[in-house]
Design an enzyme around this catalytic site. Structure first.
Site, mmCIF file in Angstrom:
data_model
loop_
_atom_site.group_PDB
_atom_site.id
_atom_site.type_symbol
_atom_site.label_atom_id
_atom_site.label_comp_id
_atom_site.label_asym_id
_atom_site.label_seq_id
_atom_site.Cartn_x
_atom_site.Cartn_y
_atom_site.Cartn_z
ATOM 1 N N VAL A 1 0.580 -23.595 -22.081
ATOM 2 C CA VAL A 1 1.100 -22.851 -21.110
ATOM 3 C C VAL A 1 -0.073 -22.755 -20.265
ATOM 4 C CG1 VAL A 1 2.280 -20.976 -20.343
ATOM 5 C CG2 VAL A 1 2.774 -21.940 -22.618
ATOM 6 N N PRO A 2 -0.118 -23.406 -18.943
ATOM 7 C CA PRO A 2 -1.297 -23.607 -18.067
ATOM 8 C C PRO A 2 -1.612 -22.270 -17.231
ATOM 9 C CG PRO A 2 0.611 -24.781 -17.052
ATOM 10 C CD PRO A 2 0.941 -23.873 -18.529
ATOM 11 N N CYS A 3 -2.241 -21.348 -17.830
ATOM 12 C CA CYS A 3 -2.359 -19.722 -17.337
ATOM 13 C C CYS A 3 -3.676 -20.147 -16.389
ATOM 14 C CB CYS A 3 -2.434 -18.844 -18.131
ATOM 15 S SG CYS A 3 -3.484 -19.145 -19.538
ATOM 16 N N HIS A 4 -4.733 -21.430 -16.788
ATOM 17 C CA HIS A 4 -5.708 -21.620 -15.808
ATOM 18 C C HIS A 4 -5.386 -22.031 -14.549
ATOM 19 C CE1 HIS A 4 -4.531 -25.125 -18.189
ATOM 20 N NE2 HIS A 4 -5.090 -25.788 -17.036
#
Length: 298
Positions: A262-265
DNA sequence: ACTATGCCCTTAA
DNA sequence: TTAAGGGCATAGT
């Protein structure tokens, strides 16, 4: 020009060694973050870190597919600003891939489901998790899953309590859950997650989102940001129907248990600055640069 | 009473 | 002109 000529007829690369490679990449990112005012050259970076310049280049190329210079350019604020303004990927080279269709081929495909509010309120009561540790391009990773799919990814750092710290970071989210160790299962899952060659739409990764309604909406929105692109906390807030809740969105993004997948970056401040990351800003920078490399190779 | 925000305002090179 | 830092509105846990 963004792409430097990359060596032709180079000697055979050493076998992939994610732990050692990431250690050097991390050191370079940290050095740059501290010394960016001085605009250190590649040679100066190599000297400061006591690594031969050729090895520096080779490691970056093996790890991300980019030269150090291209990698570092991909994670500057200026670059982030521009991609935010135009919705572009992090690297010019990726443009020819297109903004829709084909570029999605290089996403980590994910199918998700949210856990029922009942299980959530019971703090994981009745859920059983398996977990294990494995090498990853971003350091030693903890993978956690249920029979429905991946439920968590954490990173083990000396500075944050190592394996115990990473596990504790996950277990405290579902204190009533049951946990059993399985390093082999974790290695298999890590391979599917961190190797772009394994990303196949017809074989999507299954994940489970366990959180409040608002958090799950935010995490779902994160899943729609393509590899190598970025958005802002405020844009995300509008996306989930709470345009003034940028800060609350930041808090929710920060509580995402399945980092990287889950690409929170891919969320940055409105000015393009990397504002925060649960697993350290250095790792966030590394992920963004690494993804630029994924697109460049596409 | 906490935030992985954003905006506006100083102040110091 | 820019970077850094303080004050404050904001919304969800």
């Amino acid at each position: 020009m963004l792409h430097e000529p990359i060596r032709d007829g180079a000697p055979a690369l050493r076998p992939l060694d994610p732990p050692a490679d990431y250690a050097l990449v991390r050191a370079v990112i940290e050095f740059i973050s501290q010394e960016y005012r001085a605009q250190p050259s590649l040679a100066e970076i190599a000297r400061a870190l006591r690594v031969p310049e050729a090895e520096l280049c080779e490691t970056f190329r093996r790890w991300s597919g980019l030269t150090p210079k291209a990698f570092l350019q991909a994670v500057t604020i200026d670059h982030a600003r521009r991609l935010l303004a135009e919705g572009l990927p992090l690297l010019d080279a990726a443009m020819e891939v297109g903004l829709s269709g084909p570029s999605r081929l290089h996403d980590l495909f994910v199918k998700h489901e949210a856990v029922s509010p009942g299980s959530w309120k019971a703090r994981g009561q009745g859920l059983s998790f398996a977990y294990g540790f494995s090498a990853s391009p971003f350091g030693r990773a903890l993978v956690l899953w249920t029979d429905k799919g991946i439920a968590g990814i954490a990173f083990s750092d000396e500075a944050h309590g190592g394996d115990e710290g990473a596990l504790e970071d996950m277990t405290r989210r579902w204190p009533a859950g049951r946990f059993a160790r399985d390093d082999e299962g974790a290695a298999a899952r890590a391979a599917a997650i961190f190797d772009p060659a394994a990303w196949r739409p017809e074989r999507p990764l299954r994940i489970v989102l366990i959180g409040t309604d608002f958090e799950v909406r935010v995490w779902e929105a994160l899943l729609s940001i393509p590899t190598g692109h970025a958005t802002t906390y405020s844009a995300l807030a509008s996306r989930v129907g709470a345009p003034k809740a940028a800060r609350a969105v930041g808090a929710a993004v920060g509580r995402n248990p399945i980092s990287f997948v889950v690409p929170c970056h891919r969320v940055v401040g409105k000015g393009g600055a990397l504002t925060g990351y649960h697993w350290g800003l250095t790792r966030k920078r590394a992920m963004l640069g690494w993804e630029a490399g994924v697109l460049a190779r596409a």
